[in-house]
Design an enzyme around this catalytic site. Sequence first.
Site, PDB file in Angstrom:
ATOM      1  N   ARG A  35      -8.326  -2.680  18.605  1.00 58.09           N
ATOM      2  CA  ARG A  35      -9.534  -3.457  18.741  1.00 58.09           C
ATOM      3  C   ARG A  35     -11.582  -3.150  19.296  1.00 58.09           C
ATOM      4  NH1 ARG A  35      -4.217  -6.000  19.753  1.00 58.09           N
ATOM      5  NH2 ARG A  35      -4.630  -7.371  18.715  1.00 58.09           N
ATOM      6  N   HIS A 120       7.289  -1.946  17.343  1.00 62.42           N
ATOM      7  CA  HIS A 120       6.825  -2.825  16.271  1.00 62.42           C
ATOM      8  C   HIS A 120       7.283  -1.887  14.845  1.00 62.42           C
ATOM      9  CE1 HIS A 120       3.239  -4.190  18.743  1.00 62.42           C
ATOM     10  NE2 HIS A 120       4.492  -4.917  18.961  1.00 62.42           N
ATOM     11  N   CYS A 131      17.941  -7.015  -1.810  1.00 60.02           N
ATOM     12  CA  CYS A 131      18.926  -6.140  -1.580  1.00 60.02           C
ATOM     13  C   CYS A 131      19.489  -5.071  -0.278  1.00 60.02           C
ATOM     14  CB  CYS A 131      19.323  -5.706  -2.653  1.00 60.02           C
ATOM     15  SG  CYS A 131      18.355  -3.932  -3.031  1.00 60.02           S
ATOM     16  N   CYS A 148      12.158  -2.166  -5.680  1.00 58.59           N
ATOM     17  CA  CYS A 148      13.420  -1.700  -5.569  1.00 58.59           C
ATOM     18  C   CYS A 148      13.610  -2.050  -7.482  1.00 58.59           C
ATOM     19  CB  CYS A 148      13.925  -3.033  -5.207  1.00 58.59           C
ATOM     20  SG  CYS A 148      15.433  -2.024  -4.568  1.00 58.59           S
TER      21      CYS A 148
HETATM   22  P1  OAD Z   1      -5.537  -1.844  20.953  1.00 57.51           P
HETATM   23  O1  OAD Z   1      -6.491  -1.169  19.465  1.00 57.51           O
HETATM   24  O2  OAD Z   1      -5.162  -3.327  20.364  1.00 57.51           O
HETATM   25  O3  OAD Z   1      -5.504  -1.104  21.717  1.00 57.51           O
HETATM   26  C1  OAD Z   1      -6.290   0.335  22.110  1.00 57.51           C
HETATM   27  C2  OAD Z   1      -6.401   0.387  23.305  1.00 57.51           C
HETATM   28  O4  OAD Z   1      -6.351   1.812  23.680  1.00 57.51           O
HETATM   29  C3  OAD Z   1      -7.731  -0.217  24.056  1.00 57.51           C
HETATM   30  O5  OAD Z   1      -8.140  -0.622  24.661  1.00 57.51           O
HETATM   31  C4  OAD Z   1      -9.237   0.942  23.461  1.00 57.51           C
HETATM   32  O6  OAD Z   1     -10.298   1.123  24.738  1.00 57.51           O
HETATM   33  C5  OAD Z   1      -8.139   2.294  24.226  1.00 57.51           C
HETATM   34  N1  OAD Z   1      -8.645   3.230  22.849  1.00 57.51           N
HETATM   35  C6  OAD Z   1      -8.386   4.084  22.244  1.00 57.51           C
HETATM   36  N2  OAD Z   1      -7.989   4.486  21.713  1.00 57.51           N
HETATM   37  C7  OAD Z   1      -8.279   5.649  23.143  1.00 57.51           C
HETATM   38  C8  OAD Z   1      -8.279   7.475  23.633  1.00 57.51           C
HETATM   39  N3  OAD Z   1      -7.775   8.011  22.746  1.00 57.51           N
HETATM   40  N4  OAD Z   1      -8.181   7.702  24.841  1.00 57.51           N
HETATM   41  C9  OAD Z   1      -7.599   6.086  26.017  1.00 57.51           C
HETATM   42  N5  OAD Z   1      -7.536   5.328  25.655  1.00 57.51           N
HETATM   43  C10 OAD Z   1      -7.816   4.748  24.263  1.00 57.51           C
HETATM   44  O7  OAD Z   1      -4.220  -1.723  20.430  1.00 57.51           O
HETATM   45  P2  OAD Z   1      -2.843  -1.765  20.403  1.00 57.51           P
HETATM   46  O8  OAD Z   1      -2.781  -2.569  21.881  1.00 57.51           O
HETATM   47  O9  OAD Z   1      -1.862  -0.788  20.869  1.00 57.51           O
HETATM   48  O10 OAD Z   1       0.572  -4.579  16.049  1.00 57.51           O
HETATM   49  O11 OAD Z   1      -2.295  -2.718  20.093  1.00 57.51           O
HETATM   50  C11 OAD Z   1      -0.624  -3.599  20.185  1.00 57.51           C
HETATM   51  C12 OAD Z   1      -0.966  -4.482  18.855  1.00 57.51           C
HETATM   52  O12 OAD Z   1      -1.676  -5.209  17.717  1.00 57.51           O
HETATM   53  C13 OAD Z   1      -0.545  -3.233  17.242  1.00 57.51           C
HETATM   54  O13 OAD Z   1       0.406  -3.100  17.279  1.00 57.51           O
HETATM   55  C14 OAD Z   1      -0.485  -3.841  16.439  1.00 57.51           C
HETATM   56  C15 OAD Z   1      -1.025  -5.046  16.878  1.00 57.51           C
HETATM   57  O14 OAD Z   1      -1.400  -6.467  16.228  1.00 57.51           O
HETATM   58  C16 OAD Z   1       0.891  -5.311  15.371  1.00 57.51           C
HETATM   59  O15 OAD Z   1       0.895  -5.076  14.471  1.00 57.51           O
HETATM   60  C17 OAD Z   1       2.568  -5.982  15.412  1.00 57.51           C
END
Ligand code: OAD
Length: 240
Positions: A35, A120, A131, A148
């Site tokens: 994001r 995840h 299979c 497969c």
């Molecule tokens: P996001 O991309 O939503 O959030 C990442 C957060 O980490 C953000 O708030 C960034 O500001 C912060 N961030 C990035 N790099 C950083 C760093 N080096 N140091 C400190 N902060 C940092 O990612 P997730 O929360 O992991 O699911 O997203 C959750 C899920 O949304 C993922 O697992 C994925 C997605 O849909 C699936 O694919 C099922």
Amino acid sequence: MNKIEMLNSIIKSSEYIVFFGGAGVSTESGIPDFRSKDGIYHIQSKIPPEEILSHHFFVHCPEEFYTFYFQNLVNLNVLPNVCHQKLALLEKQKKLKAVITQNIDSLHEMAGSVNVLHLHGKMEDNYCIKCNKYYPLKEIMRYTLPKCSCGGIIKPDVVLYEEPLCTEILDEAVMHIEKADTFIVAGTSLTVQPASSLVQYFKGKNLIIINYENLNNLPATLVIQDSVCHVFSSIDLEEE
Ligand code: OAD
């Protein structure tokens, strides 16, 4: 005492640390998050990335799914960073009891962590949808549409939109969070359910948030708005 000193003092006095991480834990290893402005959900594509990464899209257009997946989510040339490494060391020292991750990479395991709960799934694991035969990532990457030997399409064992999380893994994560005296939440925007509600199960002493962004409405003991790697590189752990 500054925030890093506070963090070090909390870690020193803790006996049951649980770490909960998201994509931000791996950005400094070279894997984009979802994001942020350079994240996967901001990639310009005719079909929105969120739709490509959904169960219905995989079922109807597996080849297009794999093109996007291999180009944007899979990268074999990445290495664990200091956050992964320090967590592995904390586990060895018996302070850290579990790493709960939303990430599908295996960088925690590469760094030496053992008790890693992948909410995840993991891109390393892939199964035939007919299979159930197992295929490692390197093998399926040789094809534009991995199939497969039985003819079935192979699916990465990762949770796509519209798919449920594994209840056993979720239950184990909750069990650890409920027992923890210190819960570190890092590099996640906490926007995805049910992962984002895990914080509610924490009843311990120290809730620590490490993230570039400010995550509001959390009863945190310590909030560090900084890079995960910068913070973890400042954690003092004596190597064994
Ligand atoms: P996001 O991309 O939503 O959030 C990442 C957060 O980490 C953000 O708030 C960034 O500001 C912060 N961030 C990035 N790099 C950083 C760093 N080096 N140091 C400190 N902060 C940092 O990612 P997730 O929360 O992991 O699911 O997203 C959750 C899920 O949304 C993922 O697992 C994925 C997605 O849909 C699936 O694919 C099922």
